[in-house]
Motif scaffolding. Sequence first.
Motif, PDB file in Angstrom:
ATOM      1  N   SER A  25       9.936  -3.647   1.559  1.00  0.00           N
ATOM      2  CA  SER A  25      11.326  -3.229   1.726  1.00  0.00           C
ATOM      3  C   SER A  25      12.211  -4.409   2.123  1.00  0.00           C
ATOM      4  O   SER A  25      13.444  -4.323   2.034  1.00  0.00           O
ATOM      5  CB  SER A  25      11.438  -2.117   2.766  1.00  0.00           C
ATOM      6  N   ASN A  26      11.596  -5.528   2.553  1.00  0.00           N
ATOM      7  CA  ASN A  26      12.374  -6.745   2.805  1.00  0.00           C
ATOM      8  C   ASN A  26      12.925  -7.339   1.513  1.00  0.00           C
ATOM      9  O   ASN A  26      13.839  -8.168   1.548  1.00  0.00           O
ATOM     10  CB  ASN A  26      11.502  -7.792   3.511  1.00  0.00           C
ATOM     11  N   LEU A  27      12.349  -6.933   0.388  1.00  0.00           N
ATOM     12  CA  LEU A  27      12.837  -7.378  -0.915  1.00  0.00           C
ATOM     13  C   LEU A  27      13.958  -6.434  -1.352  1.00  0.00           C
ATOM     14  O   LEU A  27      13.716  -5.390  -1.959  1.00  0.00           O
ATOM     15  CB  LEU A  27      11.698  -7.377  -1.947  1.00  0.00           C
ATOM     16  N   GLN A  28      15.162  -6.773  -1.028  1.00  0.00           N
ATOM     17  CA  GLN A  28      16.299  -5.918  -1.332  1.00  0.00           C
ATOM     18  C   GLN A  28      16.775  -6.171  -2.760  1.00  0.00           C
ATOM     19  O   GLN A  28      17.102  -7.291  -3.119  1.00  0.00           O
ATOM     20  CB  GLN A  28      17.430  -6.182  -0.338  1.00  0.00           C
ATOM     21  N   ARG A  29      16.772  -5.123  -3.552  1.00  0.00           N
ATOM     22  CA  ARG A  29      17.262  -5.196  -4.929  1.00  0.00           C
ATOM     23  C   ARG A  29      18.316  -4.110  -5.149  1.00  0.00           C
ATOM     24  O   ARG A  29      18.114  -2.970  -4.723  1.00  0.00           O
ATOM     25  CB  ARG A  29      16.109  -4.962  -5.917  1.00  0.00           C
ATOM     26  N   PRO A  30      19.424  -4.426  -5.785  1.00  0.00           N
ATOM     27  CA  PRO A  30      20.391  -3.370  -6.124  1.00  0.00           C
ATOM     28  C   PRO A  30      19.713  -2.302  -6.961  1.00  0.00           C
ATOM     29  O   PRO A  30      18.921  -2.605  -7.860  1.00  0.00           O
ATOM     30  CB  PRO A  30      21.469  -4.110  -6.923  1.00  0.00           C
ATOM     31  N   GLY A  31      20.012  -1.049  -6.659  1.00  0.00           N
ATOM     32  CA  GLY A  31      19.455   0.043  -7.450  1.00  0.00           C
ATOM     33  C   GLY A  31      18.109   0.529  -6.975  1.00  0.00           C
ATOM     34  O   GLY A  31      17.475   1.337  -7.673  1.00  0.00           O
ATOM     35  N   VAL A  32      17.634   0.057  -5.816  1.00  0.00           N
ATOM     36  CA  VAL A  32      16.339   0.493  -5.285  1.00  0.00           C
ATOM     37  C   VAL A  32      16.540   1.082  -3.894  1.00  0.00           C
ATOM     38  O   VAL A  32      17.174   0.464  -3.037  1.00  0.00           O
ATOM     39  CB  VAL A  32      15.334  -0.673  -5.211  1.00  0.00           C
ATOM     40  N   ASP A  33      15.993   2.285  -3.683  1.00  0.00           N
ATOM     41  CA  ASP A  33      15.964   2.899  -2.359  1.00  0.00           C
ATOM     42  C   ASP A  33      14.526   2.943  -1.868  1.00  0.00           C
ATOM     43  O   ASP A  33      13.618   3.299  -2.638  1.00  0.00           O
ATOM     44  CB  ASP A  33      16.518   4.333  -2.405  1.00  0.00           C
ATOM     45  N   TYR A  34      14.331   2.558  -0.617  1.00  0.00           N
ATOM     46  CA  TYR A  34      13.010   2.644   0.003  1.00  0.00           C
ATOM     47  C   TYR A  34      13.016   3.833   0.966  1.00  0.00           C
ATOM     48  O   TYR A  34      13.941   3.986   1.764  1.00  0.00           O
ATOM     49  CB  TYR A  34      12.681   1.366   0.764  1.00  0.00           C
ATOM     50  N   ARG A  35      11.983   4.640   0.913  1.00  0.00           N
ATOM     51  CA  ARG A  35      11.876   5.800   1.789  1.00  0.00           C
ATOM     52  C   ARG A  35      10.445   5.924   2.330  1.00  0.00           C
ATOM     53  O   ARG A  35       9.469   5.660   1.617  1.00  0.00           O
ATOM     54  CB  ARG A  35      12.202   7.085   1.027  1.00  0.00           C
ATOM     55  N   GLU A  36      10.349   6.381   3.565  1.00  0.00           N
ATOM     56  CA  GLU A  36       9.048   6.757   4.110  1.00  0.00           C
ATOM     57  C   GLU A  36       8.595   8.051   3.459  1.00  0.00           C
ATOM     58  O   GLU A  36       9.408   8.862   2.990  1.00  0.00           O
ATOM     59  CB  GLU A  36       9.131   6.926   5.623  1.00  0.00           C
ATOM     60  N   LEU A  37       7.289   8.268   3.445  1.00  0.00           N
ATOM     61  CA  LEU A  37       6.709   9.439   2.785  1.00  0.00           C
ATOM     62  C   LEU A  37       6.336  10.510   3.800  1.00  0.00           C
ATOM     63  O   LEU A  37       5.827  10.199   4.890  1.00  0.00           O
ATOM     64  CB  LEU A  37       5.472   9.043   1.986  1.00  0.00           C
ATOM     65  N   GLN A  38       6.573  11.769   3.424  1.00  0.00           N
ATOM     66  CA  GLN A  38       6.089  12.875   4.240  1.00  0.00           C
ATOM     67  C   GLN A  38       4.577  12.975   4.150  1.00  0.00           C
ATOM     68  O   GLN A  38       3.911  13.355   5.109  1.00  0.00           O
ATOM     69  CB  GLN A  38       6.710  14.194   3.769  1.00  0.00           C
ATOM     70  N   ASP A  39       4.056  12.641   2.992  1.00  0.00           N
ATOM     71  CA  ASP A  39       2.613  12.740   2.771  1.00  0.00           C
ATOM     72  C   ASP A  39       1.864  11.730   3.633  1.00  0.00           C
ATOM     73  O   ASP A  39       2.340  10.627   3.900  1.00  0.00           O
ATOM     74  CB  ASP A  39       2.300  12.471   1.300  1.00  0.00           C
ATOM     75  N   GLN A  40       0.678  12.133   4.056  1.00  0.00           N
ATOM     76  CA  GLN A  40      -0.151  11.215   4.831  1.00  0.00           C
ATOM     77  C   GLN A  40      -0.661  10.107   3.911  1.00  0.00           C
ATOM     78  O   GLN A  40      -1.247  10.379   2.860  1.00  0.00           O
ATOM     79  CB  GLN A  40      -1.332  11.956   5.466  1.00  0.00           C
ATOM     80  N   THR A  41      -0.402   8.876   4.299  1.00  0.00           N
ATOM     81  CA  THR A  41      -0.805   7.740   3.463  1.00  0.00           C
ATOM     82  C   THR A  41      -1.703   6.798   4.261  1.00  0.00           C
ATOM     83  O   THR A  41      -1.449   6.551   5.442  1.00  0.00           O
ATOM     84  CB  THR A  41       0.421   6.944   2.968  1.00  0.00           C
ATOM     85  N   PRO A  42      -2.740   6.269   3.636  1.00  0.00           N
ATOM     86  CA  PRO A  42      -3.601   5.309   4.330  1.00  0.00           C
ATOM     87  C   PRO A  42      -2.886   3.967   4.491  1.00  0.00           C
ATOM     88  O   PRO A  42      -1.897   3.686   3.813  1.00  0.00           O
ATOM     89  CB  PRO A  42      -4.797   5.179   3.392  1.00  0.00           C
ATOM     90  N   LEU A  43      -3.392   3.163   5.399  1.00  0.00           N
ATOM     91  CA  LEU A  43      -2.847   1.830   5.585  1.00  0.00           C
ATOM     92  C   LEU A  43      -3.389   0.889   4.514  1.00  0.00           C
ATOM     93  O   LEU A  43      -4.564   0.954   4.150  1.00  0.00           O
ATOM     94  CB  LEU A  43      -3.202   1.300   6.976  1.00  0.00           C
ATOM     95  N   VAL A  44      -2.526   0.034   4.028  1.00  0.00           N
ATOM     96  CA  VAL A  44      -2.939  -0.997   3.069  1.00  0.00           C
ATOM     97  C   VAL A  44      -3.202  -2.282   3.841  1.00  0.00           C
ATOM     98  O   VAL A  44      -2.348  -2.744   4.601  1.00  0.00           O
ATOM     99  CB  VAL A  44      -1.846  -1.226   2.010  1.00  0.00           C
ATOM    100  N   GLU A  45      -4.357  -2.856   3.638  1.00  0.00           N
ATOM    101  CA  GLU A  45      -4.762  -4.039   4.404  1.00  0.00           C
ATOM    102  C   GLU A  45      -4.592  -5.309   3.569  1.00  0.00           C
ATOM    103  O   GLU A  45      -4.830  -5.319   2.360  1.00  0.00           O
ATOM    104  CB  GLU A  45      -6.224  -3.897   4.831  1.00  0.00           C
ATOM    105  N   THR A  46      -4.165  -6.351   4.229  1.00  0.00           N
ATOM    106  CA  THR A  46      -4.152  -7.700   3.655  1.00  0.00           C
ATOM    107  C   THR A  46      -4.971  -8.589   4.586  1.00  0.00           C
ATOM    108  O   THR A  46      -4.839  -8.483   5.810  1.00  0.00           O
ATOM    109  CB  THR A  46      -2.722  -8.255   3.540  1.00  0.00           C
ATOM    110  N   GLY A  47      -5.794  -9.419   4.025  1.00  0.00           N
ATOM    111  CA  GLY A  47      -6.634 -10.270   4.854  1.00  0.00           C
ATOM    112  C   GLY A  47      -6.847 -11.637   4.242  1.00  0.00           C
ATOM    113  O   GLY A  47      -6.436 -11.904   3.104  1.00  0.00           O
ATOM    114  N   LEU A  48      -7.484 -12.500   5.008  1.00  0.00           N
ATOM    115  CA  LEU A  48      -7.767 -13.867   4.558  1.00  0.00           C
ATOM    116  C   LEU A  48      -9.246 -13.995   4.231  1.00  0.00           C
ATOM    117  O   LEU A  48     -10.104 -13.592   5.026  1.00  0.00           O
ATOM    118  CB  LEU A  48      -7.398 -14.870   5.645  1.00  0.00           C
ATOM    119  N   ALA A  49      -9.537 -14.562   3.063  1.00  0.00           N
ATOM    120  CA  ALA A  49     -10.920 -14.821   2.643  1.00  0.00           C
ATOM    121  C   ALA A  49     -11.116 -16.312   2.433  1.00  0.00           C
ATOM    122  O   ALA A  49     -10.193 -17.018   2.014  1.00  0.00           O
ATOM    123  CB  ALA A  49     -11.244 -14.051   1.362  1.00  0.00           C
TER     124      ALA A  49
END
Length: 298
Positions: free
Chosen positions: A254-278
């Motif tokens: 959501s830090n990537l702001q583009r005209p014509g895009v709305d970011y919204r939180e979801l009502q649905d339960q969503t898992p966490l997405v992980e990023t890591g270093l290998a």
Amino acid sequence: MNIELRQLRYFVAVAEERHFGRAALRLHMTQPPLSQAIQALEANLGTSLFARTKRSVALTPAGQALLPEAQRLLQQAATLPDLARRAASGESGLLTLSFVSTADYSILPPLLRAFREAYPLVQIDLQEATSDLQLAQLMEGRIDAGLLIPPLPDKAKLALEYQPVLAEPLILAAPSGLKALRTKKGKIALSDLADMPLIIFPRRISPGFHDTILGCFRAAGVTPHIGQEAIQMQTIVGLVSAGMGIALVPQSVSNLQRPGVDYRELQDQTPLVETGLAWRRDNVSPVLQAFLELLRKK
């Protein structure tokens, strides 16, 4: 030709003092061995460096040309111990780091700032790459480390170490002006957008991420229609902006702001997405070790 630094140091001392006796005192030696060393250097070079008389010592044209270069070489040689110490401690050198596009909107900028402040002499070679390409680069030893989205394949687990860095929820990226967004404030359910095409990473690029997104739809009782696939997050958001469909993206996107895009939180339960270093467990350079230590303090 075998010119020693010792000979150059003797030459510079005589050239700067313009006197063999004073140069010998400066070098804490007697004059005869100093004269012999200069003669050996001249014989090695095949030319005279000094024009000598009983009362004076002057540089020949060859000596004048050699002096600044000899001074430069001696100065460089004096820095070698410190250079070796910095390289051994990870204070200088090269770090080659790949990263997935999502990291560019979250952990990568502050991590790089902190590392550059702590290790300003380290050169950082950055390259954006998908998780599958990073794994291939790591296995081939072409990069030091990679910020990627797990899981790691079983073959890679045998050679690589992995450290989680960030876990964040998925949010919705949708074209601005959708009726569902206009009529409903705050969080939104995936079922409200069931008729919208989905824009997603190809599964071969990031199987774990791909399956996590589709799992969210299954849990919400929605079967999505995949309208477009793209390998870069900015491309996905750009397609959303063009009205081509919706996407589920990590919250930091959501830090990537583009005209014509709305970011919204979801009502649905969503898992966490992980990023890591290998990184390869058999190829930890001092620079990489310094990077890992800084990362573990975050």
